[in-house]
Design a protein around this motif. Structure first.
Motif, short mmCIF file in Angstrom:
data_model
loop_
_atom_site.label_atom_id
_atom_site.label_comp_id
_atom_site.label_asym_id
_atom_site.label_seq_id
_atom_site.Cartn_x
_atom_site.Cartn_y
_atom_site.Cartn_z
N SER A 77 15.32 25.09 -14.37
CA SER A 77 16.22 25.26 -15.52
C SER A 77 16.35 23.98 -16.31
N ALA A 78 16.99 24.09 -17.50
CA ALA A 78 17.18 22.94 -18.40
C ALA A 78 17.79 21.76 -17.65
N GLY A 79 17.20 20.55 -17.87
CA GLY A 79 17.67 19.33 -17.23
C GLY A 79 16.89 18.97 -15.98
N GLU A 80 16.21 19.95 -15.37
CA GLU A 80 15.44 19.66 -14.15
C GLU A 80 14.10 19.02 -14.49
N GLU A 81 13.66 18.13 -13.58
CA GLU A 81 12.36 17.46 -13.73
C GLU A 81 11.49 17.76 -12.53
N GLY A 82 10.19 17.76 -12.72
CA GLY A 82 9.30 18.03 -11.61
C GLY A 82 7.86 18.21 -12.05
N PHE A 83 7.20 19.21 -11.44
CA PHE A 83 5.76 19.40 -11.64
C PHE A 83 5.47 20.87 -11.93
N LEU A 84 4.41 21.09 -12.71
CA LEU A 84 4.04 22.44 -13.11
C LEU A 84 2.52 22.55 -13.09
N ARG A 106 0.83 -1.21 0.00
CA ARG A 106 0.00 0.00 0.00
C ARG A 106 0.86 1.25 0.00
N GLY A 107 2.08 1.12 0.51
CA GLY A 107 2.98 2.27 0.55
C GLY A 107 2.93 2.97 1.89
N GLU A 108 3.99 3.69 2.22
CA GLU A 108 4.05 4.42 3.48
C GLU A 108 3.26 5.71 3.37
N ASN A 109 2.65 6.10 4.48
CA ASN A 109 1.81 7.29 4.47
C ASN A 109 2.03 8.13 5.71
N THR A 110 1.62 9.38 5.61
CA THR A 110 1.67 10.26 6.75
C THR A 110 0.24 10.49 7.23
N TYR A 111 0.07 11.47 8.08
CA TYR A 111 -1.24 11.73 8.67
C TYR A 111 -2.35 11.79 7.62
N MET A 112 -3.44 11.09 7.94
CA MET A 112 -4.64 11.06 7.11
C MET A 112 -4.38 10.49 5.72
N GLY A 113 -3.28 9.76 5.53
CA GLY A 113 -3.06 9.10 4.25
C GLY A 113 -2.65 10.02 3.14
N SER A 114 -2.33 11.26 3.45
CA SER A 114 -1.96 12.22 2.41
C SER A 114 -0.47 12.18 2.17
N ASP A 115 -0.06 11.91 0.95
CA ASP A 115 1.35 11.88 0.58
C ASP A 115 1.92 13.29 0.73
N GLU A 116 3.11 13.38 1.33
CA GLU A 116 3.71 14.70 1.60
C GLU A 116 4.41 15.30 0.39
N SER A 117 4.29 14.71 -0.79
CA SER A 117 4.89 15.27 -1.99
C SER A 117 4.37 16.69 -2.22
N PRO A 118 5.22 17.59 -2.74
CA PRO A 118 4.78 18.98 -2.98
C PRO A 118 3.51 19.08 -3.83
N VAL A 119 3.31 18.14 -4.76
CA VAL A 119 2.11 18.23 -5.61
C VAL A 119 0.83 18.05 -4.80
N ASN A 120 0.95 17.43 -3.61
CA ASN A 120 -0.24 17.28 -2.76
C ASN A 120 -0.43 18.45 -1.81
N LYS A 121 0.41 19.47 -1.98
CA LYS A 121 0.27 20.67 -1.16
C LYS A 121 -0.20 21.86 -1.99
N HIS A 179 1.09 18.97 -14.17
CA HIS A 179 1.82 18.40 -15.30
C HIS A 179 3.15 17.83 -14.80
N ILE A 180 3.51 16.64 -15.26
CA ILE A 180 4.81 16.05 -14.94
C ILE A 180 5.75 16.45 -16.06
N ILE A 181 6.82 17.17 -15.73
CA ILE A 181 7.60 17.85 -16.77
C ILE A 181 9.10 17.57 -16.69
N LYS A 182 9.77 17.86 -17.81
CA LYS A 182 11.23 17.97 -17.87
C LYS A 182 11.55 19.22 -18.68
N VAL A 183 12.36 20.11 -18.08
CA VAL A 183 12.75 21.34 -18.80
C VAL A 183 13.82 20.97 -19.82
N LEU A 184 13.53 21.21 -21.10
CA LEU A 184 14.47 20.85 -22.17
C LEU A 184 15.44 21.98 -22.48
#
Length: 879
Positions: free
Chosen positions: A485-492, A435-450, A535-540
């Motif tokens: 910047s170019a080469g970085e991956e993340g969320f938008l 099921r995966g590890e979770n924090t309070y109330m089952g909400s993933d602490e990833s920035p996209v969930n904030k 959006h799941i992105i990579k800066v080209l």
């Protein structure tokens, strides 16, 4: 206090809070959405976690629900106590930063004393030790007797789970006894003795606990209350047992009828009847909410409950399938509150029947395995079955632990319970890890969930694949960023997007986001736990900053292929309902740019004729070039129009209805083509089963379907060329060659048998006498296990007191067999022991009876050494 049925209590509660400006929501599915911390919903507030954590905006600040819940932590106590059950309903009212203690405390007292009309002299209130605010509200805003309010500590009246939102609570209790309780000590004693029963918990979420253990006040405190419907019904109906309330009692009565057992005559039988009653109710509602029997996760919970109920039917003397006969009574009592039960009634009964039939087969298989284990224990002189073997019976064969325990007790044996519990713990840990590890109330602490609840990205991509919008948020896996910047991956995150976020079985879009000084690849588009699009992105190239205006462009060809496949799933769904029947409902789907996958409710493998009918029907409708039209309407209008909806999905007040001519009409938020003709060609490539009562079809459309057909055609041409015949004669030619090969194999087998007949005397002539036993060994080539056994049998029949040990190398495998005459057995010969040692030399293993044993080996070069060892082994065995 007047008698009230459970359904009446539920309705009066929800109506009361609707009168206090609460939005009444239907119960959420038992299957959690976007919450890995739970297998099944186990509390009224559990589906509302995103509103409490602020990752999602609630539809209204005030909400009331009656939530279906499953808890199995105390499953061993179900049926044995008056209160334990696996399925229960939790009545709740919730405030998300709106009202607080001053409102809910008087409302709760009003509902209990004026709506339910429970006498104030039967009620007690508990509050948290330090909550003076709650005490003041209780004493000044209600007419409760202050001497009936007791202050308790953190364990009883403070709600918290690790770090995060928490707070004190106040509980309302009913006194089943007589005479006034005058002190905290007396109250605690009365609660321990079940004289006093808590029925409503009002939680005041007013603090945020940090890692250092500090309690900081929340700027927007919340209210979360929970009243157990079953417990409230026992009070209102004057009974002491949840199995005696009206809705549950009628199911219990049905269980008595179908098992031909009278209630309240035998305490052991009563336990079985209560278990059957509770578990059938639970599995009925779990299956309705989309849970399928399996060996892991929530499917394992379902299977365990169902098999436990079936097991107790056997204890009551029922040997056939019977649980499905109780389902109608469950639906009669709960169908008004949960209308989906009526819709899926036949389907639920079919799943339960299939699973119970499977259990009846596995329990018989388990009995045979257990008999083998008992024989091993008796032979060893031990009295304990290992925890590993007990768990294997339980886990692999679905054999109930208590049944294993009971049968062993009859034999004067026991289970290594500690070992069994160790295996069970490891399995739970594996399930938790899955099921995966979770924090309070089952909400993933990833920035996209904030993503702030106020941000609502508008999807404008049904017909628009390119637009300009402002960048609102950037983040990587660890933190929010001002620029990337170019080469970085993340969320938008942007204000508006043409990218479809992965949902409803349809994959997210891919494409590019670009501006004057940057170019970004969009790998995928999804929604976070609060439903926010990112959006799941990579800066080209270059650098992108927050608040920049960017152009967002979806990859057109990919989206077009996804649309073809999505529209085709709707057409496939309708075709299946026409060909197979109205019981067919979507159970799941997956749509990408290459293929489609569609899971649906059906109970048998589809025949080739049925598959052909479905495929032809879809292609007929493709060629009729139906217009695909999307209308936005209310959920009630959509259902009244005949649109198909998924049972376990929650829809907004306004929904999209996708119509494909007059052929198909479904609620759907996905993207589609403009007309069915754009699909081009629809081709089914596989049909299989994925769970009990669930089938899966995979299919292709457009050029992918054409390519599939072309590949098949190429294979056919190559086969015809190899067989030196026309394509239309391939099947006839293959059939003829198969018959010819079969005849040749038979001829070879007969020749081998003739050769072996002549070998018998040569083998016997090479025998040796070992302590009065004639030992015959021989090494042969290309003789399979059956041929070797036949030859050994013929040689043995020509011996008086003798042992035959033969070996053969067939391909890269060594076959071994040992046989002994009856008179040789009397001298102590045991073929099983001989073959075990002989096989070990060739790197293999085997065994068998004293008079005959077989084995296999791996190392052909050691066969001669192995056979020579036979003489030495015989010498040690002869008495």
């Amino acid at each position: 206090m007047n008698y009230m049925g459970a359904n009446e209590i539920r309705e009066s509660y929800l109506k009361f809070f609707e009168g206090k400006e609460h939005l009444r929501l239907p119960s959420f599915s038992l299957v959690p959405k976007n919450d890995k911390s739970l297998l099944l919903i186990n509390a009224g507030m559990a589906p509302l976690k995103p509103y409490f954590t602020g990752v999602e905006e609630p539809p209204r600040k005030r909400i009331t629900t009656c939530q279906k819940c499953i808890r199995t932590g105390d499953i061993e106590n179900v049926g044995k106590t008056s209160r334990h059950g696996t399925f229960f309903e939790m009545l709740g009212n919730f405030s998300f930063g709106d009202y607080f203690k001053e409102e809910i405390i008087p409302w709760a007292w009003e509902f209990v004393t004026e709506v339910l009309k429970i006498s104030k002299d039967k009620l007690y209130v508990t509050i948290y030790l330090e909550d003076d605010e709650a005490f003041e509200i209780w004493t000044k805003k209600t007419n409760v007797d202050p001497s009936r309010i007791f202050r308790l500590g953190k364990d009883d009246n403070f709600w918290e789970i690790g770090v995060g939102p928490c707070g004190p609570c106040t509980e309302i209790h009913f006194d089943r006894g007589s005479g006034k309780i005058n002190s905290v000590e007396e109250f605690i004693k009365a609660a321990d003795e079940d004289r006093v029963v808590e029925f409503w918990n009002l939680v005041f979420t007013q603090f945020d606990k940090n890692e250092q253990g500090n309690y900081n006040r929340l700027s927007s405190p919340n209210i979360d209350t929970g009243m157990g419907l079953e417990r409230m019904a026992t009070i209102m109906q004057g009974v002491n047992n949840i199995f005696e309330i009206d809705t549950v009692k009628s199911i219990l009565n049905k269980a008595c009828e179908v098992t031909n057992t009278e209630y309240n005559k035998d305490s052991n039988k009563d336990v079985s009847l209560r278990i059957i009653t509770d578990h059938v109710k639970s599995v009925t509602i779990m299956i309705c909410d989309g849970v399928q029997p399996s060996n892991e996760g929530r499917g394992y919970v379902l299977r365990r409950l169902l098999r436990r109920a079936a097991r107790h039917g056997r204890l009551l003397g029922v040997n056939g399938v019977f649980l499905n006969k109780i389902v109608d009574t469950v639906v009669e009592n709960y169908g008004a509150a949960y209308p989906e039960l009526k819709e899926k009634q036949d389907y639920i009964k079919k799943i339960i029947t299939l699973e119970e039939e499977r259990f009846n087969e596995t329990i018989d298989a388990g009995m045979e395995i257990l008999k083998g284990y008992i024989a091993q224990i008796e032979a060893s002189g031990n009295k304990i079955l290992s925890g590993n073997k007990a768990f294997k019976l339980y886990d692999t064969y679905g054999f109930p632990f208590e049944l294993t325990e009971e049968i062993l007790e009859e034999k004067g044996m026991a289970i290594d319970v500690e070992g069994f519990n160790k295996e069970m713990k490891e399995q739970r840990e594996r399930a938790r890890a899955a099921r995966g590890e979770n924090t309070y109330m089952g909400s993933d602490e990833s920035p996209v969930n904030k993503i702030d609840a106020s941000i609502n990205t508008v999807f404008d991509g049904y017909s628009n694949l390119k637009l300009d919008s402002k960048v609102l948020m950037l983040a990587d896996e660890k933190e929010l960023k001002d620029e990337m910047s170019a080469g970085e991956e993340g969320f938008l995150v942007t204000e508006v997007t043409p990218f479809y976020a992965e949902m409803g079985g349809q994959v997210g879009d891919a494409g590019f986001i670009y501006g004057d000084n940057f170019k970004i690849e969009v790998k995928n588009c999804k929604k976070n736990v609060g439903g926010k699009i990112y959006h799941i992105i990579k800066v080209l190239e270059g650098k992108v900053k927050v608040n920049t205006i960017a152009t967002l462009e979806v990859e057109r060809d990919r989206r077009n292929n996804i649309c073809k496949n999505h529209t085709a799933t709707h057409m496939l769904h309708e075709a299946l309902r026409i060909v197979l029947g109205e019981h067919v409902h979507q159970s799941g789907s997956y749509v990408d740019d290459e293929r489609l996958r569609f899971d649906f409710t059906h109970f048998t493998t589809l025949t080739s004729e049925e598959l052909e009918k479905v495929e032809v029907l879809v292609n007929e409708k493709v060629m009729e070039v139906y217009q695909v039209v999307t209308d936005v309407m209310s959920i009630d209008e959509a259902k009244n129009s005949g649109a198909v909806a998924l049972f376990d999905d929650k829809y907004n007040e306004e929904v999209r209805v996708v119509s494909i001519g007059e052929f198909s009409k479904e609620l759907c938020g996905g993207t589609h083509i403009k007309n069915s003709g754009q699909i081009g060609l629809f081709k089914i490539i596989s049909e299989s089963g994925v769970a009990a009562g669930i089938r899966r079809i995979e299919a292709l459309t457009g050029f992918n379907a054409i390519k599939f057909v072309e590949n098949k055609n190429t294979v056919l041409k190559e086969a015809a060329s190899a067989l030196k015949c026309n394509e239309k004669d391939v099947l006839r030619k293959i059939t003829a060659q198969a018959l010819e090969v079969k005849d040749k194999e038979k001829e070879i087998s007969e020749l081998k048998a003739k050769l072996l007949q002549g070998a018998e005397n040569d083998i016997i002539n090479n025998s040796k006498d070992v302590k009065g036993v004639q030992v015959v060994t021989a090494s042969l080539k290309d003789i399979d296990a059956n041929g070797l056994r036949d030859l050994a049998d013929k040689v043995r029949n020509k011996l008086n007191v003798g042992v035959v040990v033969l070996g053969s190398v067939a391909g890269d495998k060594v076959n071994l067999v040992a046989m002994a005459t009856k008179s040789a057995l009397e001298k102590g010969i045991h073929c099983g022991k001989i073959i075990k040692e002989v096989a070990a030399i060739t790197g293999g293993g085997g065994g068998g009876r004293p008079d005959m044993a077989q084995a296999g080996g791996k190392d052909a070069s050691k066969l001669s050494d192995a056979l020579s060892k036979s003489y030495e082994i015989v010498e040690t065995l002869v008495k």
